[in-house]
Design an enzyme around this catalytic site. Structure first.
Site, mmCIF file in Angstrom:
data_model
loop_
_atom_site.group_PDB
_atom_site.id
_atom_site.type_symbol
_atom_site.label_atom_id
_atom_site.label_comp_id
_atom_site.label_asym_id
_atom_site.label_seq_id
_atom_site.Cartn_x
_atom_site.Cartn_y
_atom_site.Cartn_z
ATOM 1 N N HIS A 155 0.847 -1.195 0.000
ATOM 2 C CA HIS A 155 0.000 0.000 0.000
ATOM 3 C C HIS A 155 0.883 1.247 0.000
ATOM 4 O O HIS A 155 0.650 2.185 -0.765
ATOM 5 C CB HIS A 155 -0.914 -0.008 1.229
ATOM 6 C CG HIS A 155 -1.677 1.273 1.437
ATOM 7 N ND1 HIS A 155 -2.792 1.612 0.698
ATOM 8 C CD2 HIS A 155 -1.473 2.315 2.290
ATOM 9 C CE1 HIS A 155 -3.254 2.803 1.100
ATOM 10 N NE2 HIS A 155 -2.460 3.243 2.055
ATOM 11 N N GLU A 222 -7.737 -2.585 7.210
ATOM 12 C CA GLU A 222 -6.670 -2.625 8.211
ATOM 13 C C GLU A 222 -7.056 -3.571 9.339
ATOM 14 O O GLU A 222 -8.227 -3.903 9.526
ATOM 15 C CB GLU A 222 -6.448 -1.227 8.822
ATOM 16 C CG GLU A 222 -6.192 -0.140 7.794
ATOM 17 C CD GLU A 222 -5.636 1.145 8.411
ATOM 18 O OE1 GLU A 222 -5.136 1.091 9.568
ATOM 19 O OE2 GLU A 222 -5.711 2.188 7.741
ATOM 20 N N ASP A 254 -10.261 2.590 7.951
ATOM 21 C CA ASP A 254 -9.860 4.001 8.064
ATOM 22 C C ASP A 254 -10.416 4.734 6.839
ATOM 23 O O ASP A 254 -9.710 4.999 5.873
ATOM 24 C CB ASP A 254 -8.328 4.071 8.116
ATOM 25 C CG ASP A 254 -7.800 5.485 8.280
ATOM 26 O OD1 ASP A 254 -8.562 6.364 8.715
ATOM 27 O OD2 ASP A 254 -6.613 5.700 7.962
ATOM 28 N N LYS A 274 -9.054 11.875 7.145
ATOM 29 C CA LYS A 274 -9.183 10.549 7.726
ATOM 30 C C LYS A 274 -9.811 10.541 9.116
ATOM 31 O O LYS A 274 -9.961 9.469 9.693
ATOM 32 C CB LYS A 274 -7.793 9.898 7.815
ATOM 33 C CG LYS A 274 -7.298 9.453 6.444
ATOM 34 C CD LYS A 274 -5.852 9.048 6.480
ATOM 35 C CE LYS A 274 -5.433 8.492 5.139
ATOM 36 N NZ LYS A 274 -5.802 7.075 4.994
ATOM 37 N N THR A 278 -13.756 6.225 11.814
ATOM 38 C CA THR A 278 -12.984 4.989 11.705
ATOM 39 C C THR A 278 -13.880 3.890 12.253
ATOM 40 O O THR A 278 -14.364 3.994 13.385
ATOM 41 C CB THR A 278 -11.683 5.079 12.526
ATOM 42 O OG1 THR A 278 -10.931 6.205 12.070
ATOM 43 C CG2 THR A 278 -10.844 3.820 12.377
HETATM 44 O O1 LIG Z 1 0.983 9.820 1.926
HETATM 45 C C1 LIG Z 1 0.882 8.578 1.801
HETATM 46 O O2 LIG Z 1 1.727 7.915 1.236
HETATM 47 C C2 LIG Z 1 -0.296 7.875 2.342
HETATM 48 C C3 LIG Z 1 -0.741 8.062 3.583
HETATM 49 C C4 LIG Z 1 -1.876 7.306 4.083
HETATM 50 O O3 LIG Z 1 -2.716 6.787 3.352
HETATM 51 C C5 LIG Z 1 -1.972 7.252 5.543
HETATM 52 C C6 LIG Z 1 -2.586 6.041 6.106
HETATM 53 O O4 LIG Z 1 -3.744 6.066 6.494
HETATM 54 C C7 LIG Z 1 -1.697 4.845 6.266
HETATM 55 C C8 LIG Z 1 -2.218 3.504 5.865
HETATM 56 O O5 LIG Z 1 -3.412 3.217 5.997
HETATM 57 O O6 LIG Z 1 -1.404 2.657 5.435
HETATM 58 CA CA CA Z 2 -4.991 4.200 7.228
HETATM 59 MG MG MG Z 3 -9.885 7.114 10.063
#
Ligand SMILES: O=C(O)/C=C/C(=O)CC(=O)CC(=O)O
Ligand code: CA
Ligand code: MG
Length: 449
Positions: A155, A222, A254, A274, A278
């Protein structure tokens, strides 16, 4: 020298397999036998209420809930198990989790015996069962704090390449378990409606930002980690002891507004993109229940740095991962109206975690930060390396460039109003009864004017 635990002792460790995991064990609660999530080998902890009644602690067994608050009065428990059940007579299980792993395990062993098909206590216990379908499920604990990590390396790489094409995986990633502080005030149990947030966005080609309902509403698959016992301010948690502080796991979504995220996240990281909601699955699957499903952490790829010593423990590497399959399903309002089965968006596993739960906990407390009973940690989005294993729509549709076909002719780039999104997970291991979390879902509702 440490004494080996006596078989049958109430203090056997969370990581040990004992008679509560026996796959031959059956319950007099018939719906538990063969239940996909809650057979007698699971016994997850939660909080429920019926009608206008007070929320209180319970244990899921098949399609039912055993009322823990009513259990002490039967006189069937003693010692640590009794103390744990008494502490569960509350609208959140924080007091029970604060007792630590010993009482939690003692209660598991006692309840396993009471619910087993040969239990002489069946007649006394039957009135304490509540049908789950008639109950409202709440959060198992009150989270004082919520932190979300970023341990899903696929991810991090894919989302990084979409947000930062020249610099997808930042150089700190393989040294530090990266995270951001979320908002505990907006953690809710499965079933909570997902009101489309409004927010400030700016498309790359727009001259100036605007404010309104977000267009790129997404989910993130998650795992959640519920902290059982905390640490004192200023006292880090050694990695060897990290899992002693963990009560158990949950599924965690999330929800993320990608258009807000892209505009706001630099330089301080996720903020309003975010923290509007949640969602977690309402049942806390304990570390004890997970013992048969612990697996070695996949070895770090050749050439990756070895983490600093405070984050490294051979025992954690030997058992820090889980035999867990994770799935995401989507059903639009039209699909539900037509009785069409939900579409599976992805299927993944826990091997996507570059850092273990123990490494997350130890790193979080490494500067002396105090973890509290009931704190919630998210792992970060668990996407696999292949198509079909992505943990978010942003990855599936490449940030909206490749729309997804739904049955019935609809397409999706991001979530639309009326969509129902469900996370599920199943622990499976040869020779053991599979267990699950129960669903973690939400239906998207239109933005409020
Ligand atoms: O800026 C980025 O690369 C991404 C950040 C996210 O998506 C933060 C997050 O919630 C982390 C995750 O869920 O792996
Ligand atoms: Ca996340
Ligand atoms: Mg959240």
């Amino acid at each position: 020298m440490a004494m080996a635990p006596t078989p049958g002792s109430e203090t056997t460790k969370a990581g040990e397999i004992d008679e509560t995991h026996d796959p031959a064990l059956r319950s007099w609660v018939e719906s538990a036998n063969g239940h996909a999530a809650f057979p007698i080998q699971n016994l997850p902890l939660g909080v429920f209420s019926v009608g206008g009644g007070a929320p209180r602690g319970g244990i899921a067994i098949g399609d039912a809930i055993l009322d823990l608050a009513a259990l002490p009065a039967l006189g069937l428990l003693e010692g640590e198990a009794l103390a744990a059940a008494q502490a569960a007579d509350a609208p959140a299980l924080n007091a029970m989790l604060a007792l630590g792993a010993g009482p939690r395990r003692a209660l598991r062993r006692a309840v396993s015996r009471l619910l087993a098909s040969d239990s002489p206590a069946r007649a006394a216990l039957e009135p304490l069962l509540v049908q789950m379908a008639e109950a409202r499920l709440h959060l198992p604990a009150h989270p004082g704090d919520y932190t979300d990590f970023y341990v899903g390396i696929h991810h991090a790489t894919t989302v990084g390449s979409l947000f930062r094409p020249d610099n997808p995986l930042l150089p700190n990633y393989k040294h530090v378990p990266i995270g951001y502080h979320g908002r505990a005030s907006t953690v809710r149990p499965s079933g909570t409606e997902v009101v489309r947030p409004v927010g400030q966005t700016k498309a790359p080609d727009a001259a100036s930002p605007s404010f309104g309902p977000v267009g790129r509403l997404d989910y993130e698959l998650e795992l959640g980690v519920w902290i059982g016992t905390g640490n004192a301010l200023g006292s880090p948690i050694p990695i060897r002891e990290a899992l002693d502080h963990v009560a158990g796991l949950t599924l965690l979504n999330d929800w993320s507004a990608r258009d807000v995220q892209a505009w706001e996240y630099q330089p301080l990281g996720p903020f309003l993109a975010k923290n509007f909601l949640t969602t977690v699955s309402p049942w806390l699957v304990t570390m004890e229940a997970l013992a048969p499903f612990r697996r070695a952490q996949p070895p770090r790829p050749e050439g990756d740095p070895r983490p600093l010593p405070y984050l490294w423990d051979e025992a954690d590497q030997a058992g820090g991962s889980f035999a867990l399959t994770l799935e995401v399903h989507l059903a639009s309002a039209a699909m539900r109206a037509q009785g069409t089965a939900p579409l599976r968006l992805s299927q993944g596993d826990a091997q996507a975690m570059y850092w273990t739960v123990a490494q997350m906990v130890t790193h979080h407390a490494s500067n002396g930060c105090a973890m509290l009973t009931g704190d919630l940690l998210g792992t970060g989005t668990l996407s696999g390396p292949r198509p079909g294993t992505e943990g978010s729509l942003m990855e599936i549709t490449r940030n909206g460039r490749l729309p997804l076909d739904l049955p019935g002719g609809e397409t999706r780039t991001f979530l639309e109003d009326g969509d129902e999104l469900t996370l599920s997970g199943r622990f499976e291991a040869e020779g053991f009864q599979p267990i699950g979390f129960g669903p973690c879902s939400g239906i998207v509702a239109p933005a409020r004017a």
